[in-house]
Scaffold this active site. Structure first.
Site, PDB file in Angstrom:
ATOM      1  N   GLY A  17       0.835  -1.212   0.000  1.00  0.00           N
ATOM      2  CA  GLY A  17       0.000   0.000   0.000  1.00  0.00           C
ATOM      3  C   GLY A  17       0.863   1.252   0.000  1.00  0.00           C
ATOM      4  O   GLY A  17       0.649   2.190  -0.781  1.00  0.00           O
ATOM      5  N   GLU A  46      15.508  -4.298  11.489  1.00  0.00           N
ATOM      6  CA  GLU A  46      14.713  -4.249  12.727  1.00  0.00           C
ATOM      7  C   GLU A  46      14.281  -2.810  13.007  1.00  0.00           C
ATOM      8  O   GLU A  46      15.091  -1.886  12.874  1.00  0.00           O
ATOM      9  CB  GLU A  46      15.566  -4.737  13.918  1.00  0.00           C
ATOM     10  CG  GLU A  46      15.901  -6.212  13.888  1.00  0.00           C
ATOM     11  CD  GLU A  46      14.679  -7.076  14.148  1.00  0.00           C
ATOM     12  OE1 GLU A  46      13.881  -6.719  15.036  1.00  0.00           O
ATOM     13  OE2 GLU A  46      14.524  -8.097  13.451  1.00  0.00           O
ATOM     14  N   ASP A  75       8.537   5.470   7.605  1.00  0.00           N
ATOM     15  CA  ASP A  75       8.023   4.843   8.813  1.00  0.00           C
ATOM     16  C   ASP A  75       6.797   5.635   9.229  1.00  0.00           C
ATOM     17  O   ASP A  75       6.835   6.871   9.289  1.00  0.00           O
ATOM     18  CB  ASP A  75       9.042   4.791   9.944  1.00  0.00           C
ATOM     19  CG  ASP A  75       8.643   3.716  10.942  1.00  0.00           C
ATOM     20  OD1 ASP A  75       8.696   2.522  10.578  1.00  0.00           O
ATOM     21  OD2 ASP A  75       8.245   4.050  12.066  1.00  0.00           O
ATOM     22  N   GLY A 156      -4.151  -0.627   5.485  1.00  0.00           N
ATOM     23  CA  GLY A 156      -3.950  -0.444   6.924  1.00  0.00           C
ATOM     24  C   GLY A 156      -5.215  -0.001   7.651  1.00  0.00           C
ATOM     25  O   GLY A 156      -6.280  -0.606   7.511  1.00  0.00           O
ATOM     26  N   ASP A 158      -6.924   2.697   7.206  1.00  0.00           N
ATOM     27  CA  ASP A 158      -7.738   3.658   6.454  1.00  0.00           C
ATOM     28  C   ASP A 158      -9.253   3.470   6.645  1.00  0.00           C
ATOM     29  O   ASP A 158      -9.984   4.464   6.710  1.00  0.00           O
ATOM     30  CB  ASP A 158      -7.397   3.605   4.951  1.00  0.00           C
ATOM     31  CG  ASP A 158      -6.083   4.291   4.630  1.00  0.00           C
ATOM     32  OD1 ASP A 158      -5.585   5.060   5.472  1.00  0.00           O
ATOM     33  OD2 ASP A 158      -5.549   4.066   3.524  1.00  0.00           O
ATOM     34  N   ARG A 184       1.444  10.857   4.361  1.00  0.00           N
ATOM     35  CA  ARG A 184       2.490  10.400   3.434  1.00  0.00           C
ATOM     36  C   ARG A 184       2.575  11.318   2.216  1.00  0.00           C
ATOM     37  O   ARG A 184       3.669  11.693   1.782  1.00  0.00           O
ATOM     38  CB  ARG A 184       2.189   8.954   2.990  1.00  0.00           C
ATOM     39  CG  ARG A 184       3.224   8.378   2.005  1.00  0.00           C
ATOM     40  CD  ARG A 184       3.055   6.878   1.848  1.00  0.00           C
ATOM     41  NE  ARG A 184       3.194   6.229   3.140  1.00  0.00           N
ATOM     42  CZ  ARG A 184       2.151   5.818   3.889  1.00  0.00           C
ATOM     43  NH1 ARG A 184       0.913   5.926   3.444  1.00  0.00           N
ATOM     44  NH2 ARG A 184       2.359   5.292   5.065  1.00  0.00           N
TER      45      ARG A 184
END
Ligand code: ITT
Length: 202
Positions: A17, A46, A75, A156, A158, A184
């Site tokens: 996505g 990680e 992120d 996610g 949304d 984003r």
């Protein structure tokens, strides 16, 4: 300029996505966009940082170092005020799948009244060069946690993020509508300026 001469830009995410949204916004830049699928031996990085910025920097620098390419990493996550900012940097690790993450969040929020359901998506985007230089951009999108999921676009969380100004859940927005206002999309506008400076040095 021929296709072969374009500098590569690695979009370092395993989230489809995110990758779709990032590639849409950066499509008009003079870079050959490549993904982690082009580097099957790149190790998993990680996410041990306490903030989105720390994790974005860690991902961008690690993938730039191991591939030798200019690298962009995102992120991001959802901060819910009634849950003291959770799931935050643990958004992708909150439960195994998107439907389970949504169900868990709605369950935790069951008794929270409408006026206390404030939340925001946050996004940090880091752009790293293989020599360790890195720059970061951030932005956010404010909304309310809905009582039920709605919409099938995006990814996610949304479907449960309601935008009062638009009267819609984020998953009801068309891709270009989401990119125009999202955490984003707005961080990527800033990232684009950094990338343009890299692609056209003075
Ligand atoms: P990469 O690390 O490979 O990029 P990831 O999904 O693990 O993929 P993050 O650690 O940044 O990425 O977690 C981000 C999570 O936050 C993501 O999995 C979603 O659950 C949520 N999220 C981020 N941006 C979102 C958006 O625009 N809409 C809905 N949910 C979003």
């Amino acid at each position: 300029m021929g296709y072969q001469t374009l500098r590569k830009l690695l979009i370092a995410t395993r989230n489809h996505g995110k990758a779709r949204e990032i590639a849409t916004v950066l499509a008009d830049l003079p870079f050959q966009l490549v993904t982690l699928a082009d580097y099957p031996d790149a190790p998993e990085v990680e996410e041990t940082g306490a903030t989105f910025v720390e994790n974005a920097i860690a991902k961008a620098c690690a993938y730039a170092a191991c591939t030798g390419e200019l690298t962009l990493a995102d992120d991001s996550g959802l901060e819910v005020d009634a849950l003291d900012g959770a799931p935050g940097v643990f958004s992708s690790r909150f439960a195994p799948t998107d439907p389970e993450r949504i169900a868990k969040l709605l369950d935790l929020m069951r008794d929270v009244p409408d006026e206390l359901r404030t939340a925001r998506f946050r996004c940090a985007i880091a752009i790293a060069l293989p020599d360790g230089r890195v720059q970061v951009c951030e932005d956010s999108l404010e909304g309310l946690i809905a009582r039920e999921p709605k919409g099938t676009n995006g990814f996610g969380y949304d479907p449960i993020m309601y935008l009062p100004d638009l009267g819609k859940h984020v998953a009801e927005l068309e891709p270009e509508e989401k990119n125009a206002i999202s955490h984003r999309g707005k961080a990527l506008i800033k990232a684009k300026q950094l990338l343009i400076a890299l692609s056209f040095p003075p």
